[in-house]
Design an enzyme around this catalytic site. Structure first.
Site, PDB file in Angstrom:
ATOM      1  N   ASP A  14       0.867  -1.180   0.000  1.00  0.00           N
ATOM      2  CA  ASP A  14       0.000   0.000   0.000  1.00  0.00           C
ATOM      3  C   ASP A  14       0.904   1.231   0.000  1.00  0.00           C
ATOM      4  O   ASP A  14       2.102   1.137   0.270  1.00  0.00           O
ATOM      5  CB  ASP A  14      -0.917  -0.003   1.236  1.00  0.00           C
ATOM      6  CG  ASP A  14      -1.867   1.190   1.243  1.00  0.00           C
ATOM      7  OD1 ASP A  14      -2.386   1.549   0.173  1.00  0.00           O
ATOM      8  OD2 ASP A  14      -2.080   1.794   2.314  1.00  0.00           O
ATOM      9  N   SER A  15       0.293   2.391  -0.228  1.00  0.00           N
ATOM     10  CA  SER A  15       1.056   3.639  -0.146  1.00  0.00           C
ATOM     11  C   SER A  15       1.504   3.895   1.293  1.00  0.00           C
ATOM     12  O   SER A  15       2.425   4.667   1.520  1.00  0.00           O
ATOM     13  CB  SER A  15       0.176   4.803  -0.613  1.00  0.00           C
ATOM     14  OG  SER A  15      -0.980   4.869   0.206  1.00  0.00           O
ATOM     15  N   CYS A  78      -4.260  -1.738  -1.989  1.00  0.00           N
ATOM     16  CA  CYS A  78      -4.369  -0.337  -2.412  1.00  0.00           C
ATOM     17  C   CYS A  78      -5.317  -0.260  -3.609  1.00  0.00           C
ATOM     18  O   CYS A  78      -4.987  -0.711  -4.705  1.00  0.00           O
ATOM     19  CB  CYS A  78      -2.980   0.178  -2.785  1.00  0.00           C
ATOM     20  SG  CYS A  78      -2.997   1.875  -3.372  1.00  0.00           S
ATOM     21  N   GLU A 158      -3.014   8.867   7.956  1.00  0.00           N
ATOM     22  CA  GLU A 158      -1.563   8.652   8.043  1.00  0.00           C
ATOM     23  C   GLU A 158      -0.972   9.390   9.250  1.00  0.00           C
ATOM     24  O   GLU A 158       0.035   8.956   9.813  1.00  0.00           O
ATOM     25  CB  GLU A 158      -0.862   9.129   6.758  1.00  0.00           C
ATOM     26  CG  GLU A 158      -1.007   8.178   5.581  1.00  0.00           C
ATOM     27  CD  GLU A 158      -0.196   6.886   5.710  1.00  0.00           C
ATOM     28  OE1 GLU A 158       0.926   6.923   6.253  1.00  0.00           O
ATOM     29  OE2 GLU A 158      -0.698   5.826   5.258  1.00  0.00           O
ATOM     30  N   CYS A 190     -11.047   2.653  -0.304  1.00  0.00           N
ATOM     31  CA  CYS A 190      -9.639   2.952  -0.011  1.00  0.00           C
ATOM     32  C   CYS A 190      -9.335   2.210   1.289  1.00  0.00           C
ATOM     33  O   CYS A 190     -10.119   2.286   2.248  1.00  0.00           O
ATOM     34  CB  CYS A 190      -9.448   4.457   0.158  1.00  0.00           C
ATOM     35  SG  CYS A 190      -7.835   4.888   0.867  1.00  0.00           S
ATOM     36  N   HIS A 192      -7.401   2.744   3.601  1.00  0.00           N
ATOM     37  CA  HIS A 192      -7.218   3.558   4.808  1.00  0.00           C
ATOM     38  C   HIS A 192      -8.539   3.761   5.557  1.00  0.00           C
ATOM     39  O   HIS A 192      -8.550   3.926   6.772  1.00  0.00           O
ATOM     40  CB  HIS A 192      -6.665   4.944   4.441  1.00  0.00           C
ATOM     41  CG  HIS A 192      -5.202   4.986   4.136  1.00  0.00           C
ATOM     42  ND1 HIS A 192      -4.669   4.507   2.972  1.00  0.00           N
ATOM     43  CD2 HIS A 192      -4.153   5.465   4.866  1.00  0.00           C
ATOM     44  CE1 HIS A 192      -3.354   4.694   2.976  1.00  0.00           C
ATOM     45  NE2 HIS A 192      -3.016   5.271   4.117  1.00  0.00           N
TER      46      HIS A 192
END
Ligand code: DGL
Length: 276
Positions: A14-15, A78, A158, A190, A192
């Protein structure tokens, strides 16, 4: 000891920290027999608003890195990356690639009752590529499908801000119009977003069912994986950004912060740092 050799080696990426929501479900489903290798590109997060050509380069680097690690399969944690990659790029990888969008669309499309309305919230790139939208439209039982980009969610998550007033007000900012349409399903498009699920859930009408795609990628992977080892599953983390911060997040979310290593992003690609 031969069993160790039978452990599946799985690359998951993932990012940043969002993919941990997928990893957590994988560890619950596979407490034994898998050696997970999680790449977190925290130095370059977010992916959601970067140019597609830039992301294509990042993805090539990630796949090269996974081939150096000799993985047996790659799971994308992701949605943005999954949207960017073409079917051809996915099928031409030297190991099987597991999409997060495909199983979600398929399982929801096959199980939702007639006249269902679906909302997708995701990053700007995922919304622009509209893979969810285009695929969901193929199902006649899904009559209305809407999507909404929520670009502030990822930077907030994040930062480790997962609840409280700031989250609630940004949720309200993005989801007010969408909540008025009272969708039957809301896809967290997403990885997240499950970290702020409570706030999202509290803001939506009670009839709206939240869909977390992590559940479906795990189902697809479980159909494929043949686990012969009874050794406990392990995770090795590779982080391009701040390693200490990532360890704090791991402790908070998975209660364990072992095997975290730094990687360098150089012009030749992703390489392991000698020591940390
Ligand atoms: N977690 C990722 C996704 O599922 C990427 C978010 C981002 O970096 O913008 O789309």
């Amino acid at each position: 000891m031969t069993r160790l050799r039978n452990r599946l080696r799985i690359g998951i990426f993932d990012s940043g920290i969002g993919g941990l929501t997928v990893l957590k479900r994988l560890l619950e489903a596979f407490p034994e027999g898998v050696s997970f290798h999680y790449f977190a590109d925290t130095a370059r997060v977010p992916y959601g608003s970067k140019p597609v050509e830039t992301l294509q380069r990042y993805l090539r680097e990630i796949f090269d890195f996974f081939s150096q690690l000799n993985v047996d399969a790659i799971l994308t944690a992701c949605n943005t990356s999954d949207s960017i990659l073409s079917q051809r790029e996915k099928s031409e990888l030297s190991v099987p690639y597991f999409s997060i969008i495909d199983p979600t669309v398929r399982i929801l499309g096959e199980s939702a009752p007639g006249e269902s309305t679906v909302a997708v919230i995701a990053t700007e790139n995922t919304v622009k590529r509209s893979l969810y939208l285009r695929r969901l439209f193929r199902y006649e039982n899904l009559t209305t499908i809407v999507q909404r980009a929520c670009p502030l969610f990822v930077p907030l998550i994040e930062e480790g801000i997962w609840e409280g007033e700031i989250v609630d007000s940004i949720v309200k900012y993005y989801l007010t119009d969408l909540a008025r349409t009272e969708p039957d399903f809301l896809i967290l498009g997403c990885t997240h977003y499950p970290l702020i699920r409570k706030s999202i859930e509290a803001f939506l009408p009670s009839k709206t069912r939240i869909v977390d795609p992590a559940e479906y990628i795990v189902t697809d992977f479980a159909d494929w994986a043949e686990i012969s080892s009874t050794e406990p599953s392990t995770v090795d983390y590779y982080v391009s950004g701040n390693i200490r911060f990532f360890q704090e997040i791991l402790k908070r979310y998975l209660r364990k912060a072992e095997n975290v290593r730094s990687v360098d992003l150089t012009f030749t690609g992703i390489t392991l740092k000698e020591s940390i």
